[in-house]
Design a protein around this motif. Structure first.
Motif, PDB file in Angstrom:
ATOM      1  N   LEU A 176      -0.844   2.136  -6.216  1.00 10.90           N
ATOM      2  CA  LEU A 176      -2.279   2.067  -6.459  1.00 10.90           C
ATOM      3  C   LEU A 176      -2.918   1.032  -5.537  1.00 10.90           C
ATOM      4  N   SER A 177      -4.131   1.304  -5.145  1.00  9.05           N
ATOM      5  CA  SER A 177      -4.880   0.290  -4.409  1.00  9.05           C
ATOM      6  C   SER A 177      -5.358  -0.759  -5.415  1.00  9.05           C
ATOM      7  N   THR A 178      -5.807  -1.894  -4.923  1.00 12.05           N
ATOM      8  CA  THR A 178      -6.319  -2.942  -5.817  1.00 12.05           C
ATOM      9  C   THR A 178      -7.467  -2.418  -6.656  1.00 12.05           C
ATOM     10  N   GLU A 179      -8.356  -1.657  -6.031  1.00 14.15           N
ATOM     11  CA  GLU A 179      -9.505  -1.105  -6.755  1.00 14.15           C
ATOM     12  C   GLU A 179      -9.065  -0.144  -7.855  1.00 14.15           C
ATOM     13  N   GLN A 180      -8.073   0.711  -7.556  1.00 12.39           N
ATOM     14  CA  GLN A 180      -7.575   1.656  -8.562  1.00 12.39           C
ATOM     15  C   GLN A 180      -6.919   0.919  -9.728  1.00 12.39           C
ATOM     16  N   LEU A 224      -7.499  -2.126 -10.782  1.00  8.50           N
ATOM     17  CA  LEU A 224      -8.476  -2.893 -11.553  1.00  8.50           C
ATOM     18  C   LEU A 224      -9.558  -2.028 -12.197  1.00  8.50           C
ATOM     19  N   SER A 225      -9.588  -0.733 -11.878  1.00  7.88           N
ATOM     20  CA  SER A 225     -10.667   0.125 -12.363  1.00  7.88           C
ATOM     21  C   SER A 225     -10.693   0.249 -13.888  1.00  7.88           C
ATOM     22  N   GLY A 226      -9.582   0.152 -14.555  1.00  7.16           N
ATOM     23  CA  GLY A 226      -9.553   0.264 -16.012  1.00  7.16           C
ATOM     24  C   GLY A 226      -9.528  -1.070 -16.730  1.00  7.16           C
ATOM     25  N   SER A 228     -12.301  -8.386 -14.211  1.00  2.07           N
ATOM     26  CA  SER A 228     -11.519  -8.776 -13.034  1.00  2.07           C
ATOM     27  C   SER A 228     -12.324  -9.783 -12.234  1.00  2.07           C
TER      28      SER A 228
END
Length: 99
Positions: A72-76, A78-80, A84
């Motif tokens: 996963l990317s950092t954004e993916q 942290l998305s849930g 953050s």
């Protein structure tokens, strides 16, 4: 025949600080006697030419090769997350520090 008697069961119960009724002692005497007899039978069969086993079926390769795969990317990742900060999960303090 096993060496488990009602006196032995009573003694073991006393050592374990377990209160048993006479009916429970009688029942456990028979059950523990069967267990001891079964272990004795297995012990009699176990000879030096019979190798000890932990599994009745040989285990094959139980681990896999460590291969890098998609992540996963950092954004993916942290998305849930509920919160953050600076690309990391933000969680509340658990050590009694001021919040």
């Amino acid at each position: 025949m096993s060496e488990i008697t009602p006196d032995v069961v009573s003694h073991l119960a006393h050592l374990a600080r377990i209160a048993l009724t006479e009916d429970e002692i009688t029942k456990l005497t028979g059950e523990l006697g069967q267990i001891v007899d079964s272990v004795a039978k297995v012990t009699a069969v176990a000879t030096p030419d019979v190798p000890a086993t932990s599994h009745p079926i040989p285990l094959g390769m139980v681990t896999r090769e460590d291969v890098v795969g998609p992540t996963l990317s950092t954004e993916q990742a942290l998305s849930g997350a509920p919160a953050s900060e600076l690309g990391q999960f933000k969680v509340s303090s658990i050590l009694g520090e001021e919040q």
